[in-house]
Each structure stands twice: as structure tokens, then as C-alpha cells.
Write an enzyme that holds these catalytic residues in place. Structure first.
Site, PDB file in Angstrom:
ATOM      1  N   SER A 138      12.560  12.727  36.528  1.00  0.00           N
ATOM      2  CA  SER A 138      13.760  12.098  35.968  1.00  0.00           C
ATOM      3  C   SER A 138      14.067  10.875  36.808  1.00  0.00           C
ATOM      4  O   SER A 138      13.795  10.872  38.018  1.00  0.00           O
ATOM      5  CB  SER A 138      14.937  13.076  36.055  1.00  0.00           C
ATOM      6  OG  SER A 138      16.157  12.389  35.819  1.00  0.00           O
ATOM      7  N   TYR A 151      20.152  19.292  40.537  1.00  0.00           N
ATOM      8  CA  TYR A 151      19.158  18.821  39.550  1.00  0.00           C
ATOM      9  C   TYR A 151      18.325  17.674  40.137  1.00  0.00           C
ATOM     10  O   TYR A 151      17.089  17.717  40.118  1.00  0.00           O
ATOM     11  CB  TYR A 151      19.882  18.373  38.282  1.00  0.00           C
ATOM     12  CG  TYR A 151      18.970  17.799  37.201  1.00  0.00           C
ATOM     13  CD1 TYR A 151      18.243  18.648  36.370  1.00  0.00           C
ATOM     14  CD2 TYR A 151      18.849  16.422  37.023  1.00  0.00           C
ATOM     15  CE1 TYR A 151      17.415  18.121  35.382  1.00  0.00           C
ATOM     16  CE2 TYR A 151      18.028  15.901  36.040  1.00  0.00           C
ATOM     17  CZ  TYR A 151      17.314  16.748  35.215  1.00  0.00           C
ATOM     18  OH  TYR A 151      16.494  16.235  34.247  1.00  0.00           O
TER      19      TYR A 151
END
Ligand code: NDP
Length: 240
Positions: A138, A151
């Protein structure tokens, strides 16, 4: 049809980026094994793709799942050319509100499952002298922002692991790379939205899953001595 004759295993293929990636790789000629928990979704996608697709319903958070996925891939596809570790979940919260019951599942799916599958598949690919592993990271891996510690931290760890795997497999014929998507409209923001928070895809015109799938396909289509080891896809309005 640059992937004709190749086989690919795609995790998280029941939705979003994984489903789009499976479509793309199949369009490029690959035989695809679609992996996720929701069998009905996998069946629908397999029907859409046609004879090139087969499915495996599996909870990747289970410790034995990666080996089961490898066994099914070898049995059904014969050989494994491409592994796309895409399955993932998003939980964001400030320290005051983070639900610690979410911690272990987040680690299990976003990190541990990817490491297990990467290692097991890498050994087979190294023995056959060829292969491609794509881990989906990401742009959040390199972003320091409130609410994203768990995350983003796991994606950062995944990037380090992926880079080291590439180095350890250098010269073996196995390519390893990571694709880092920017904000892409998928079901991943469902948890945020269910909690009454705006999804990140509501702030800017987001990417579409196929924008990321094309990057994965590009990585898989490399040949000769080229390894496209890192691809970041930002939405054009993304401003960090
Ligand atoms: P979606 O929520 O649309 O899809 C997630 C997929 O992961 C689903 O197919 C889901 O299938 C699967 N999955 C989740 N948990 C498990 C599990 N325990 N076992 C097996 N499969 C599981 O998300 P995206 O397509 O957006 O996300 C794909 C990847 O892209 C993730 O790694 C995410 O971190 C990354 N990413 C996404 C961005 C975005 O903006 N969308 C931005 C940056 C990175 P099922 O529920 O059927 O099991």
C-alpha cells in the site's frame, strides 16, 4: 496474450483488486486459481472468466492455509508460475479507539499469511528455476498518519520482507516484487463506513481495481533480465 501457458494463484480474488487481477491475468492467457473465503463470489468470477479459472475457498488466517493453497495449486494447475498475495483487510483507529480484538486477525491476514505463502511457493519456484511472486502492499506503507499505525506498519514490514525475498532469490529465476496501490474503491472501506467514518475513497477521485490489476499484469509480463520489483500507483489527486 503474453501469459499464455502460465499459471497464477491470486488470493483475495472474491472482490476488488484481486478479482480485477484475476480477470487481467486470465485475459493475458494465464490459467488462474481464485482463492478467498466466499465460495459464491469465487464461483461467479470463475463463471465469468471461463475455462481458465478454478476456485479454492480458504481462510488464509489459518496457519495451515498456505500449505493447503500450495497443494491445491500443484494438484490443479500442475505447476505454479505466478503467486499474487493480495488478500488483506483494513482497520484504522486512533490509539483511544483501536479494537485490540482486531489486532491478531490483521497480522494473520495482512502479514503472516503472505509470509507463509511467499516462503512455501518460493521454494517450489526456486526448484523449478522460474516464477513470479507479487505482494500487494500500500502507499500507506510509507505514510506516517494517525490511525494507520497497525495497517501501515504491517505493510511496511511486508515491503521489507518482500525486498529481502527478492534478494535471497536473486539469480534463481524467480522474480519477486511489490505493488503498492493508492486509494482504490473496493469493499475494503466497508468496515470504516459501517462505523460511521467516511471511507478514504470519498475524499478524492479514487483509482479503480483494474488500475492496480494492470500494474500487477505488467509486473508478471516482464521478461529477459528485467524484474519490475516495485510499482506504486497513486490516484492522480493523491497529495502526500
Ligand atoms: P477488498 O475488501 O475488496 O478485498 C479483500 C479480499 O481479501 C477479498 O477477496 C476477501 O475475500 C479477501 N480476504 C480477506 N480476509 C481473508 C481471509 N481471512 N482469508 C482469505 N481471503 C481473505 O479489498 P481490496 O481489493 O481493496 O484489497 C486488496 C489488497 O489491496 C489488500 O492487501 C489491501 O491492503 C491492498 N490495498 C488496497 C487499497 C485500497 O484503497 N483499496 C490501497 C492500498 C492497498 P473473502 O472475504 O471472500 O475471504
Amino acid at each position: 496474450m503474453t501469459l499464455t501457458g502460465k499459471t497464477a494463484v491470486i488470493t483475495g480474488a472474491s472482490a476488488g483488486i484481486g478479482a480485477a487481477t484475476a480477470q487481467r491475468l486470465a485475459q493475458s492467457g494465464a490459467q488462474v486459481l481464485l482463492v478467498a473465503r466466499r465460495q459464491d463470489r469465487l464461483d461467479a468470477l470463475a463463471r465469468d472468466i471461463g475455462a481458465k479459472a478454478t476456485t479454492l475457498a480458504l481462510d488464509l488466517s489459518a496457519p495451515e492455509a498456505a500449505q493447503a493453497m500450495l497443494d491445491a495449486a500443484v494438484e490443479r494447475l500442475g505447476r505454479i508460475d505466478i503467486l499474487v498475495n493480495n488478500a488483506g483487510i483494513l482497520r484504522t483507529s486512533h490509539v483511544d479507539a483501536f479494537d485490540l480484538a482486531e489486532l491478531e486477525p490483521l497480522i494473520a491476514i495482512n502479514y503472516t499469511a503472505v509470509v507463509r505463502a511467499s516462503m512455501l511457493f518460493a521454494r517450489v519456484m526456486k526448484a523449478q528455476g522460474s516464477g513470479q511472486i507479487v505482494n500487494i502492499s500500500s502507499i500507506g506503507a510509507s505514510l506516517t498518519a494517525a490511525g494507520t499505525g497497525v495497517y501501515g506498519g504491517l505493510k511496511a514490514a511486508l515491503e521489507r520482507f518482500t525486498d529481502v525475498l527478492r534478494i535471497e532469490l536473486a539469480g534463481s529465476g524467480v522474480r519477486v516484487g511489490l505493488v503498492a496501490p493508492g486509494t482504490t474503491t473496493t469493499e475494503i472501506f466497508g468496515d470504516m463506513k459501517a462505523k460511521g467514518q467516511p471511507g478514504w475513497d470519498e475524499f478524492i477521485p479514487p483509482l479503480a481495481p483494474d488500475d492496480i490489476a494492470r500494474a500487477v499484469a505488467f509486473m508478471c509480463e516482464q521478461s529477459g533480465n528485467a524484474n519490475a520489483a516495485r510499482i506504486h500507483i497513486y490516484a492522480t489527486a493523491e497529495s502526500f
